[in-house]
Design a protein around this motif. Structure first.
Motif, short mmCIF file in Angstrom:
data_model
loop_
_atom_site.label_atom_id
_atom_site.label_comp_id
_atom_site.label_asym_id
_atom_site.label_seq_id
_atom_site.Cartn_x
_atom_site.Cartn_y
_atom_site.Cartn_z
N ARG A 198 9.39 3.66 5.54
CA ARG A 198 8.97 2.26 5.55
C ARG A 198 8.47 1.87 4.16
O ARG A 198 7.83 2.68 3.48
N ASP A 199 8.75 0.64 3.77
CA ASP A 199 8.43 0.19 2.42
C ASP A 199 6.93 0.07 2.15
O ASP A 199 6.53 -0.13 1.01
N VAL A 200 6.11 0.20 3.17
CA VAL A 200 4.66 0.16 2.96
C VAL A 200 4.19 1.38 2.17
O VAL A 200 3.14 1.36 1.53
N PHE A 201 5.00 2.44 2.18
CA PHE A 201 4.65 3.67 1.48
C PHE A 201 5.22 3.64 0.07
O PHE A 201 6.31 4.15 -0.19
N MET A 202 4.48 3.07 -0.86
CA MET A 202 4.96 2.91 -2.23
C MET A 202 4.32 3.88 -3.22
O MET A 202 4.94 4.31 -4.19
N THR A 203 3.05 4.25 -2.98
CA THR A 203 2.34 5.12 -3.92
C THR A 203 1.90 6.40 -3.21
O THR A 203 2.70 7.29 -2.96
N TYR A 204 0.60 6.47 -2.84
CA TYR A 204 0.07 7.69 -2.22
C TYR A 204 -0.19 7.51 -0.73
O TYR A 204 -0.79 8.39 -0.09
N GLU A 205 0.25 6.38 -0.17
CA GLU A 205 0.01 6.11 1.24
C GLU A 205 0.71 7.14 2.14
O GLU A 205 0.16 7.56 3.16
N LEU A 206 1.92 7.54 1.76
CA LEU A 206 2.70 8.41 2.63
C LEU A 206 2.05 9.78 2.78
O LEU A 206 2.04 10.35 3.88
N LEU A 207 1.49 10.32 1.70
CA LEU A 207 0.83 11.62 1.78
C LEU A 207 -0.37 11.57 2.72
O LEU A 207 -0.58 12.46 3.55
#
Length: 264
Positions: A198-207
Protein backbone atom coordinates in the motif's frame (compact mmCIF):
# COMPACT_ATOMS: atom_id res chain seq x y z
CA UNK A 1 12.54 -5.01 -17.95
CA UNK A 2 10.39 -2.11 -16.73
CA UNK A 3 7.46 -2.86 -14.43
CA UNK A 4 4.90 -0.08 -14.61
CA UNK A 5 3.52 1.48 -11.44
CA UNK A 6 0.48 -0.29 -10.02
CA UNK A 7 -1.51 0.12 -6.84
CA UNK A 8 0.88 -0.34 -3.92
CA UNK A 9 3.92 -0.99 -6.12
CA UNK A 10 6.20 1.72 -7.56
CA UNK A 11 7.48 1.67 -11.11
CA UNK A 12 10.83 -0.09 -11.27
CA UNK A 13 13.40 -1.62 -13.56
CA UNK A 14 14.36 -5.26 -13.10
CA UNK A 15 17.63 -6.76 -14.31
CA UNK A 16 17.85 -10.49 -13.66
CA UNK A 17 21.37 -11.91 -13.68
CA UNK A 18 20.13 -15.43 -12.92
CA UNK A 19 16.89 -17.38 -12.61
CA UNK A 20 15.24 -18.18 -9.30
CA UNK A 21 17.29 -20.89 -7.60
CA UNK A 22 16.10 -20.98 -3.98
CA UNK A 23 12.89 -20.88 -1.93
CA UNK A 24 14.12 -17.83 -0.03
CA UNK A 25 15.33 -14.40 -1.03
CA UNK A 26 17.43 -11.72 0.66
CA UNK A 27 16.21 -8.21 -0.19
CA UNK A 28 18.81 -5.46 0.38
CA UNK A 29 17.47 -1.89 0.05
CA UNK A 30 20.24 0.60 -0.77
CA UNK A 31 20.88 4.07 -2.08
CA UNK A 32 24.39 5.36 -2.67
CA UNK A 33 25.99 2.97 -0.20
CA UNK A 34 29.34 3.14 -1.97
CA UNK A 35 31.87 0.58 -0.78
CA UNK A 36 29.69 -0.47 2.16
CA UNK A 37 27.35 -2.60 0.05
CA UNK A 38 30.29 -4.13 -1.81
CA UNK A 39 31.91 -5.12 1.50
CA UNK A 40 28.62 -6.60 2.66
CA UNK A 41 28.24 -8.60 -0.53
CA UNK A 42 31.82 -9.86 -0.19
CA UNK A 43 30.97 -11.10 3.29
CA UNK A 44 27.91 -12.85 1.85
CA UNK A 45 30.09 -14.38 -0.85
CA UNK A 46 32.61 -15.65 1.69
CA UNK A 47 29.80 -17.13 3.80
CA UNK A 48 28.18 -18.88 0.79
CA UNK A 49 24.88 -17.09 1.40
CA UNK A 50 23.86 -17.63 -2.24
CA UNK A 51 23.73 -21.35 -1.43
CA UNK A 52 20.82 -20.62 0.92
CA UNK A 53 18.95 -17.73 -0.70
CA UNK A 54 18.88 -15.60 -3.82
CA UNK A 55 20.39 -12.16 -3.19
CA UNK A 56 18.46 -9.20 -4.61
CA UNK A 57 19.40 -5.52 -4.48
CA UNK A 58 16.47 -3.08 -4.10
CA UNK A 59 18.03 0.18 -5.25
CA UNK A 60 16.45 3.54 -4.66
CA UNK A 61 18.29 5.15 -7.61
CA UNK A 62 21.98 5.12 -6.70
CA UNK A 63 24.32 7.36 -8.68
CA UNK A 64 27.64 6.50 -7.02
CA UNK A 65 28.43 3.37 -9.03
CA UNK A 66 27.71 0.95 -6.21
CA UNK A 67 25.36 -1.06 -8.46
CA UNK A 68 27.97 -1.73 -11.15
CA UNK A 69 26.80 -4.85 -12.95
CA UNK A 70 30.18 -6.56 -13.11
CA UNK A 71 30.68 -6.19 -9.36
CA UNK A 72 27.19 -7.41 -8.51
CA UNK A 73 27.36 -10.44 -10.78
CA UNK A 74 30.81 -11.36 -9.48
CA UNK A 75 29.46 -11.26 -5.92
CA UNK A 76 26.55 -13.58 -6.77
CA UNK A 77 23.76 -11.02 -6.79
CA UNK A 78 20.78 -12.68 -8.47
CA UNK A 79 18.78 -9.59 -9.49
CA UNK A 80 18.93 -5.80 -9.38
CA UNK A 81 15.68 -3.88 -8.90
CA UNK A 82 15.83 -0.09 -9.38
CA UNK A 83 12.93 2.04 -8.17
CA UNK A 84 11.84 4.71 -10.66
CA UNK A 85 9.15 6.30 -8.54
CA UNK A 86 8.47 8.25 -5.35
CA UNK A 87 9.24 7.01 -1.85
CA UNK A 88 12.18 5.86 0.21
CA UNK A 89 12.86 2.62 2.08
CA UNK A 90 9.19 1.63 2.29
CA UNK A 91 8.76 1.98 -1.46
CA UNK A 92 11.94 0.00 -2.11
CA UNK A 93 10.73 -2.81 0.13
CA UNK A 94 7.27 -2.85 -1.48
CA UNK A 95 8.96 -3.14 -4.86
CA UNK A 96 11.06 -6.05 -3.61
CA UNK A 97 8.24 -7.81 -1.76
CA UNK A 98 5.88 -7.67 -4.74
CA UNK A 99 8.55 -8.95 -7.10
CA UNK A 100 9.63 -11.71 -4.68
CA UNK A 101 6.06 -12.95 -4.18
CA UNK A 102 5.45 -12.90 -7.93
CA UNK A 103 8.61 -14.95 -8.41
CA UNK A 104 7.37 -17.55 -5.95
CA UNK A 105 9.64 -17.25 -2.92
CA UNK A 106 8.34 -18.83 0.28
CA UNK A 107 10.12 -16.43 2.62
CA UNK A 108 11.78 -13.03 2.49
CA UNK A 109 14.77 -11.83 4.51
CA UNK A 110 15.52 -8.11 4.60
CA UNK A 111 18.80 -6.50 5.63
CA UNK A 112 20.25 -3.01 5.33
CA UNK A 113 22.96 -2.50 2.72
CA UNK A 114 25.37 -0.44 4.84
CA UNK A 115 27.47 -3.36 6.10
CA UNK A 116 26.40 -2.96 9.74
CA UNK A 117 24.67 -6.33 10.01
CA UNK A 118 25.93 -9.91 10.15
CA UNK A 119 24.71 -11.14 6.78
CA UNK A 120 26.37 -14.43 7.72
CA UNK A 121 23.28 -15.16 9.86
CA UNK A 122 20.91 -15.51 6.89
CA UNK A 123 20.76 -19.34 7.29
CA UNK A 124 19.54 -18.86 10.88
CA UNK A 125 16.54 -16.87 9.62
CA UNK A 126 15.78 -19.55 7.05
CA UNK A 127 15.85 -22.28 9.69
CA UNK A 128 13.26 -20.36 11.72
CA UNK A 129 11.07 -19.87 8.64
CA UNK A 130 11.25 -23.61 7.97
CA UNK A 131 10.34 -24.25 11.62
CA UNK A 132 7.06 -22.42 11.08
CA UNK A 133 7.78 -18.89 12.26
CA UNK A 134 6.26 -16.04 10.27
CA UNK A 135 8.18 -13.04 11.66
CA UNK A 136 11.78 -13.43 12.75
CA UNK A 137 13.42 -10.31 14.16
CA UNK A 138 17.19 -10.09 14.33
CA UNK A 139 18.40 -8.71 17.65
CA UNK A 140 21.77 -7.64 18.96
CA UNK A 141 20.33 -7.58 22.48
CA UNK A 142 19.28 -11.20 22.98
CA UNK A 143 21.66 -13.92 24.18
CA UNK A 144 24.27 -14.53 21.51
CA UNK A 145 23.73 -11.17 19.82
CA UNK A 146 26.37 -8.48 19.70
CA UNK A 147 26.03 -4.68 19.74
CA UNK A 148 29.33 -3.23 18.57
CA UNK A 149 30.07 0.50 18.98
CA UNK A 150 26.36 1.38 19.14
CA UNK A 151 26.02 5.18 19.61
CA UNK A 152 24.67 5.94 23.11
CA UNK A 153 21.71 7.96 21.84
CA UNK A 154 20.73 5.11 19.50
CA UNK A 155 21.03 2.60 22.33
CA UNK A 156 18.81 4.65 24.61
CA UNK A 157 16.19 5.40 21.98
CA UNK A 158 15.88 1.74 20.95
CA UNK A 159 15.77 0.22 24.42
CA UNK A 160 13.74 2.87 26.24
CA UNK A 161 11.41 4.20 23.53
CA UNK A 162 11.15 2.26 20.28
CA UNK A 163 11.24 -1.33 21.57
CA UNK A 164 8.77 -0.76 24.44
CA UNK A 165 6.22 0.92 22.16
CA UNK A 166 6.51 -1.76 19.48
CA UNK A 167 6.29 -4.51 22.11
CA UNK A 168 3.13 -3.04 23.61
CA UNK A 169 1.57 -2.68 20.18
CA UNK A 170 2.56 -6.21 19.13
CA UNK A 171 1.53 -7.81 22.47
CA UNK A 172 4.90 -9.58 22.46
CA UNK A 173 8.28 -8.43 23.71
CA UNK A 174 10.84 -7.41 21.12
CA UNK A 175 14.23 -5.90 21.91
CA UNK A 176 15.72 -4.55 18.67
CA UNK A 177 12.82 -3.06 16.76
CA UNK A 178 14.67 -0.51 14.63
CA UNK A 179 16.69 -3.33 13.13
CA UNK A 180 15.60 -4.03 9.56
CA UNK A 181 17.35 -7.41 9.64
CA UNK A 182 14.37 -9.73 9.80
CA UNK A 183 12.41 -12.37 7.89
CA UNK A 184 8.79 -12.81 6.86
CA UNK A 185 6.88 -15.87 5.69
CA UNK A 186 4.91 -15.80 2.47
CA UNK A 187 1.67 -16.65 4.29
CA UNK A 188 2.09 -13.64 6.58
CA UNK A 189 2.73 -11.20 3.73
CA UNK A 190 -0.16 -12.56 1.64
CA UNK A 191 -2.75 -12.44 4.44
CA UNK A 192 -5.56 -10.07 3.41
CA UNK A 193 -5.48 -8.63 6.93
CA UNK A 194 -1.88 -7.46 6.38
CA UNK A 195 -1.65 -5.98 2.87
CA UNK A 196 1.92 -4.63 2.90
CA UNK A 197 1.63 -3.37 -0.68
CA UNK A 198 0.00 0.00 0.00
CA UNK A 199 1.25 3.47 -0.88
CA UNK A 200 0.95 4.62 2.74
CA UNK A 201 4.26 2.83 3.33
CA UNK A 202 6.73 5.32 1.86
CA UNK A 203 9.53 5.60 4.45
CA UNK A 204 9.83 3.60 7.70
CA UNK A 205 6.14 2.89 8.23
CA UNK A 206 6.32 -0.60 6.74
CA UNK A 207 9.02 -1.82 9.14
CA UNK A 208 7.06 -0.62 12.16
CA UNK A 209 3.81 -2.06 10.84
CA UNK A 210 5.16 -5.50 9.94
CA UNK A 211 6.85 -5.66 13.37
CA UNK A 212 3.49 -5.71 15.13
CA UNK A 213 0.88 -7.03 12.71
CA UNK A 214 2.07 -10.65 12.82
CA UNK A 215 1.47 -11.24 16.51
CA UNK A 216 -1.70 -9.14 16.47
CA UNK A 217 -3.08 -11.71 14.02
CA UNK A 218 -1.77 -14.76 15.87
CA UNK A 219 1.24 -15.55 13.69
CA UNK A 220 4.35 -17.01 15.29
CA UNK A 221 7.16 -14.52 15.91
CA UNK A 222 10.56 -14.70 17.57
CA UNK A 223 13.93 -12.99 17.83
CA UNK A 224 17.28 -14.51 16.94
CA UNK A 225 20.78 -13.23 17.79
CA UNK A 226 22.64 -11.15 15.21
CA UNK A 227 25.52 -8.69 15.26
CA UNK A 228 25.12 -5.01 14.43
CA UNK A 229 28.39 -3.08 14.21
CA UNK A 230 28.96 0.65 13.91
CA UNK A 231 32.35 2.06 12.88
CA UNK A 232 34.61 3.14 15.75
CA UNK A 233 34.99 6.57 14.21
CA UNK A 234 33.67 8.61 11.33
CA UNK A 235 30.11 9.21 10.21
CA UNK A 236 27.45 6.78 11.41
CA UNK A 237 26.05 4.88 8.38
CA UNK A 238 22.35 5.73 8.57
CA UNK A 239 19.70 7.48 6.49
CA UNK A 240 17.87 8.75 9.60
CA UNK A 241 18.77 12.34 10.54
CA UNK A 242 19.06 13.05 14.26
CA UNK A 243 16.22 15.55 14.66
CA UNK A 244 13.88 15.31 11.68
CA UNK A 245 14.38 11.60 11.12
CA UNK A 246 13.83 10.62 14.74
CA UNK A 247 10.79 12.87 15.11
CA UNK A 248 9.26 11.23 12.03
CA UNK A 249 9.96 7.81 13.55
CA UNK A 250 8.13 8.81 16.72
CA UNK A 251 5.10 9.93 14.69
CA UNK A 252 5.11 6.59 12.87
CA UNK A 253 5.33 4.68 16.16
CA UNK A 254 2.35 6.51 17.63
CA UNK A 255 0.23 6.11 14.51
CA UNK A 256 1.18 2.43 14.36
CA UNK A 257 0.20 1.95 18.00
CA UNK A 258 -3.27 3.30 17.25
CA UNK A 259 -3.73 1.05 14.22
CA UNK A 260 -3.43 3.77 11.60
CA UNK A 261 -1.73 1.43 9.11
CA UNK A 262 -4.13 -1.50 9.48
CA UNK A 263 -6.15 -2.24 6.32
CA UNK A 264 -9.51 -0.49 6.33
Amino acid sequence: MIYQKKEGVPQFECTEYAEKTKDYVVLIPIINEGDRIIKELKRAYDADIADYADIVICDGGSTDGCTDEKKLKKLQVNTLLVKQDAGKQGAQLRMGIWWALERGYQGIITIDGNNKDSIENVPDFIRKLEAGYDLIQGSRFVKGGKAVNTPLVRLISVQLIHAPIISLTAHQRFTDTTNAYRAYSRRYLEDERVQPLRDVFMTYELLAYLSVRATQLGYKACEIPVTRSYPKKGKTPTKISFFKGNSELMKILVKNAFGAYNPK
